[in-house]
Design a protein around this motif. Structure first.
Motif, PDB file in Angstrom:
ATOM      1  N   LYS A   1     -30.705  10.955 109.067  1.00 28.57           N
ATOM      2  CA  LYS A   1     -29.986  11.297 107.847  1.00 28.57           C
ATOM      3  C   LYS A   1     -30.395  12.707 107.399  1.00 28.57           C
ATOM      4  CE  LYS A   1     -31.951   7.989 105.626  1.00 28.57           C
ATOM      5  NZ  LYS A   1     -32.873   7.645 106.740  1.00 28.57           N
ATOM      6  N   PRO A   2     -29.609  13.349 106.555  1.00 25.41           N
ATOM      7  CA  PRO A   2     -30.013  14.662 106.038  1.00 25.41           C
ATOM      8  C   PRO A   2     -31.407  14.599 105.397  1.00 25.41           C
ATOM      9  CG  PRO A   2     -27.727  14.255 105.488  1.00 25.41           C
ATOM     10  CD  PRO A   2     -28.260  12.976 106.078  1.00 25.41           C
ATOM     11  N   GLY A   3     -32.283  15.505 105.835  1.00 25.43           N
ATOM     12  CA  GLY A   3     -33.635  15.555 105.286  1.00 25.43           C
ATOM     13  C   GLY A   3     -34.648  14.725 106.033  1.00 25.43           C
ATOM     14  N   ASP A   4     -34.229  13.933 107.007  1.00 29.10           N
ATOM     15  CA  ASP A   4     -35.204  13.175 107.803  1.00 29.10           C
ATOM     16  C   ASP A   4     -36.158  14.144 108.493  1.00 29.10           C
ATOM     17  OD1 ASP A   4     -34.678  10.548 107.252  1.00 29.10           O
ATOM     18  OD2 ASP A   4     -33.376  10.205 108.977  1.00 29.10           O
ATOM     19  N   TYR A   5     -37.395  13.686 108.700  1.00 32.21           N
ATOM     20  CA  TYR A   5     -38.380  14.562 109.321  1.00 32.21           C
ATOM     21  C   TYR A   5     -39.360  13.769 110.169  1.00 32.21           C
ATOM     22  CZ  TYR A   5     -41.472  13.009 105.504  1.00 32.21           C
ATOM     23  OH  TYR A   5     -42.211  12.260 104.621  1.00 32.21           O
ATOM     24  N   VAL A   6     -40.031  14.504 111.037  1.00 32.41           N
ATOM     25  CA  VAL A   6     -41.155  13.975 111.806  1.00 32.41           C
ATOM     26  C   VAL A   6     -42.315  14.940 111.608  1.00 32.41           C
ATOM     27  CG1 VAL A   6     -40.378  15.137 113.917  1.00 32.41           C
ATOM     28  CG2 VAL A   6     -41.925  13.179 114.086  1.00 32.41           C
ATOM     29  N   GLU A   7     -43.528  14.387 111.438  1.00 35.22           N
ATOM     30  CA  GLU A   7     -44.725  15.199 111.245  1.00 35.22           C
ATOM     31  C   GLU A   7     -45.721  14.933 112.357  1.00 35.22           C
ATOM     32  OE1 GLU A   7     -45.058  15.766 106.382  1.00 35.22           O
ATOM     33  OE2 GLU A   7     -46.629  14.677 107.472  1.00 35.22           O
TER      34      GLU A   7
ATOM     35  N   GLN B   1     -53.813  21.547 111.772  1.00 38.96           N
ATOM     36  CA  GLN B   1     -52.626  21.791 110.964  1.00 38.96           C
ATOM     37  C   GLN B   1     -51.560  20.724 111.219  1.00 38.96           C
ATOM     38  OE1 GLN B   1     -51.552  25.863 111.959  1.00 38.96           O
ATOM     39  NE2 GLN B   1     -52.779  26.682 110.268  1.00 38.96           N
ATOM     40  N   THR B   2     -50.670  20.568 110.265  1.00 39.99           N
ATOM     41  CA  THR B   2     -49.563  19.617 110.366  1.00 39.99           C
ATOM     42  C   THR B   2     -48.255  20.383 110.450  1.00 39.99           C
ATOM     43  OG1 THR B   2     -50.734  17.912 109.105  1.00 39.99           O
ATOM     44  CG2 THR B   2     -48.330  17.741 109.210  1.00 39.99           C
ATOM     45  N   ILE B   3     -47.427  20.005 111.418  1.00 38.57           N
ATOM     46  CA  ILE B   3     -46.093  20.583 111.537  1.00 38.57           C
ATOM     47  C   ILE B   3     -45.065  19.516 111.186  1.00 38.57           C
ATOM     48  CG2 ILE B   3     -46.103  20.141 114.050  1.00 38.57           C
ATOM     49  CD1 ILE B   3     -44.150  22.526 114.310  1.00 38.57           C
ATOM     50  N   ARG B   4     -44.138  19.865 110.320  1.00 37.01           N
ATOM     51  CA  ARG B   4     -43.037  18.979 109.965  1.00 37.01           C
ATOM     52  C   ARG B   4     -41.735  19.599 110.479  1.00 37.01           C
ATOM     53  NH1 ARG B   4     -41.918  17.198 103.785  1.00 37.01           N
ATOM     54  NH2 ARG B   4     -43.826  15.977 104.219  1.00 37.01           N
ATOM     55  N   ILE B   5     -40.991  18.835 111.264  1.00 37.46           N
ATOM     56  CA  ILE B   5     -39.699  19.256 111.781  1.00 37.46           C
ATOM     57  C   ILE B   5     -38.632  18.479 111.028  1.00 37.46           C
ATOM     58  CG2 ILE B   5     -38.246  19.409 113.835  1.00 37.46           C
ATOM     59  CD1 ILE B   5     -40.861  19.451 115.487  1.00 37.46           C
ATOM     60  N   ILE B   6     -37.754  19.189 110.347  1.00 44.22           N
ATOM     61  CA  ILE B   6     -36.807  18.572 109.419  1.00 44.22           C
ATOM     62  C   ILE B   6     -35.381  18.699 109.945  1.00 44.22           C
ATOM     63  CG2 ILE B   6     -35.925  18.568 107.049  1.00 44.22           C
ATOM     64  CD1 ILE B   6     -38.550  20.057 106.265  1.00 44.22           C
ATOM     65  N   ASP B   7     -34.704  17.567 110.022  1.00 45.56           N
ATOM     66  CA  ASP B   7     -33.283  17.544 110.383  1.00 45.56           C
ATOM     67  C   ASP B   7     -32.492  17.724 109.085  1.00 45.56           C
ATOM     68  OD1 ASP B   7     -30.794  17.146 111.379  1.00 45.56           O
ATOM     69  OD2 ASP B   7     -31.188  15.187 112.261  1.00 45.56           O
ATOM     70  N   SER B   8     -32.175  18.960 108.757  1.00 43.19           N
ATOM     71  CA  SER B   8     -31.676  19.305 107.422  1.00 43.19           C
ATOM     72  C   SER B   8     -30.399  18.573 107.047  1.00 43.19           C
ATOM     73  CB  SER B   8     -31.453  20.812 107.320  1.00 43.19           C
ATOM     74  OG  SER B   8     -32.640  21.515 107.583  1.00 43.19           O
ATOM     75  N   GLU B   9     -29.455  18.465 107.981  1.00 43.11           N
ATOM     76  CA  GLU B   9     -28.158  17.880 107.659  1.00 43.11           C
ATOM     77  C   GLU B   9     -27.902  16.556 108.373  1.00 43.11           C
ATOM     78  OE1 GLU B   9     -24.927  20.679 107.808  1.00 43.11           O
ATOM     79  OE2 GLU B   9     -26.217  22.333 107.156  1.00 43.11           O
ATOM     80  N   GLY B  10     -28.850  16.110 109.194  1.00 49.51           N
ATOM     81  CA  GLY B  10     -28.721  14.825 109.877  1.00 49.51           C
ATOM     82  C   GLY B  10     -27.988  14.921 111.200  1.00 49.51           C
ATOM     83  N   GLN B  11     -28.293  13.977 112.082  1.00 51.23           N
ATOM     84  CA  GLN B  11     -27.660  13.867 113.402  1.00 51.23           C
ATOM     85  C   GLN B  11     -27.746  15.157 114.218  1.00 51.23           C
ATOM     86  OE1 GLN B  11     -23.672  12.157 112.633  1.00 51.23           O
ATOM     87  NE2 GLN B  11     -24.466  10.312 113.607  1.00 51.23           N
ATOM     88  N   GLN B  12     -28.931  15.786 114.209  1.00 46.19           N
ATOM     89  CA  GLN B  12     -29.134  17.002 114.993  1.00 46.19           C
ATOM     90  C   GLN B  12     -30.289  16.789 115.957  1.00 46.19           C
ATOM     91  OE1 GLN B  12     -27.513  19.910 115.291  1.00 46.19           O
ATOM     92  NE2 GLN B  12     -29.009  20.582 116.809  1.00 46.19           N
TER      93      GLN B  12
END
Length: 206
Positions: free
Chosen positions: A163-169, A27-38
């Motif tokens: 940035k808002p919406g950046d992610y790592v998978e 499986q793939t997990i995506r962690i999303i920084d919704s608003e950025g700088q978190q």
């Protein structure tokens, strides 16, 4: 094509809150920084045996890099690959600065910060749901946290780059328990002094 609509898991994690969940092999997990700088503090455990868990030392040693990014093999204390980073829109993730705690906050920012919520508190709260204790908390990955290393070897936590919406998978190479502290830190710039919500999505293998 992956989208939030076809994810098999979708989790909204409020500012400053913890979360945990199992990601199965493939499986793939995506962690999303919704608003950025978190900053998003994360530990992985082998789902079948929590004694096997993320090892920052082995991960850095095997890849020969101070940072986590595309291609990084997330390695356990038993030398097994737990996950592989396959996508990253930010480009900066730390795994050396560790998690904030009430004790470290007191040393760094003054006694008046002693009772502020911290990532170690979040980790303790979350691992107890799985029968573990604070003794099972190990050095973690800080997704999206910007910790430049100077030529002298000094580290400094500075403004995040995400940035808002950046992610790592990451693709799971074994069944893993993912434990997250959506960092509550307000005393250094890792969260832009303003903790914000994040999102976690999980997809089955394509």
């Amino acid at each position: 094509m992956r989208s939030a609509e076809n994810a098999i898991q979708s989790h909204f994690i409020p500012a400053e809150a913890p979360w945990s969940g199992v990601v199965r092999k493939g499986q793939t997990i995506r962690i999303i920084d919704s608003e950025g700088q978190q900053a998003i503090d994360t530990i992985f455990y082998a789902a079948g045996d929590f004694a096997e868990r993320y090892s920052a030392q082995d991960t850095l040693r095997i890849q020969g890099s101070a940072y986590v990014g595309v291609g990084t093999k997330v390695v356990s204390n038993e030398g097994n690959v737990m996950l592989t980073v396959v996508a990253d829109t930010c480009g900066r993730h730390d795994t050396m600065a560790g998690a904030c705690s009430c004790e470290s906050n007191t040393v760094r920012f003054g006694h008046e910060t002693r009772y502020l919520h911290a990532c170690r508190d979040n980790f303790v709260l979350e691992v107890t749901k799985h029968g573990m204790t604070k003794r099972d908390i190990v050095p973690n990955i800080n997704f999206f946290m910007n910790v430049p290393i100077s030529p002298s070897g000094e580290m400094t936590i500075v403004d995040g780059l995400s940035k808002p919406g950046d992610y790592v998978e990451l693709v799971a190479e074994m069944d893993v328990l993912c434990v997250i502290s959506n960092c509550p830190q307000i005393n250094n710039p890792c969260n832009g002094f303003n903790p914000t919500p994040i999102q976690v999505l999980v997809w089955d293998a394509e």
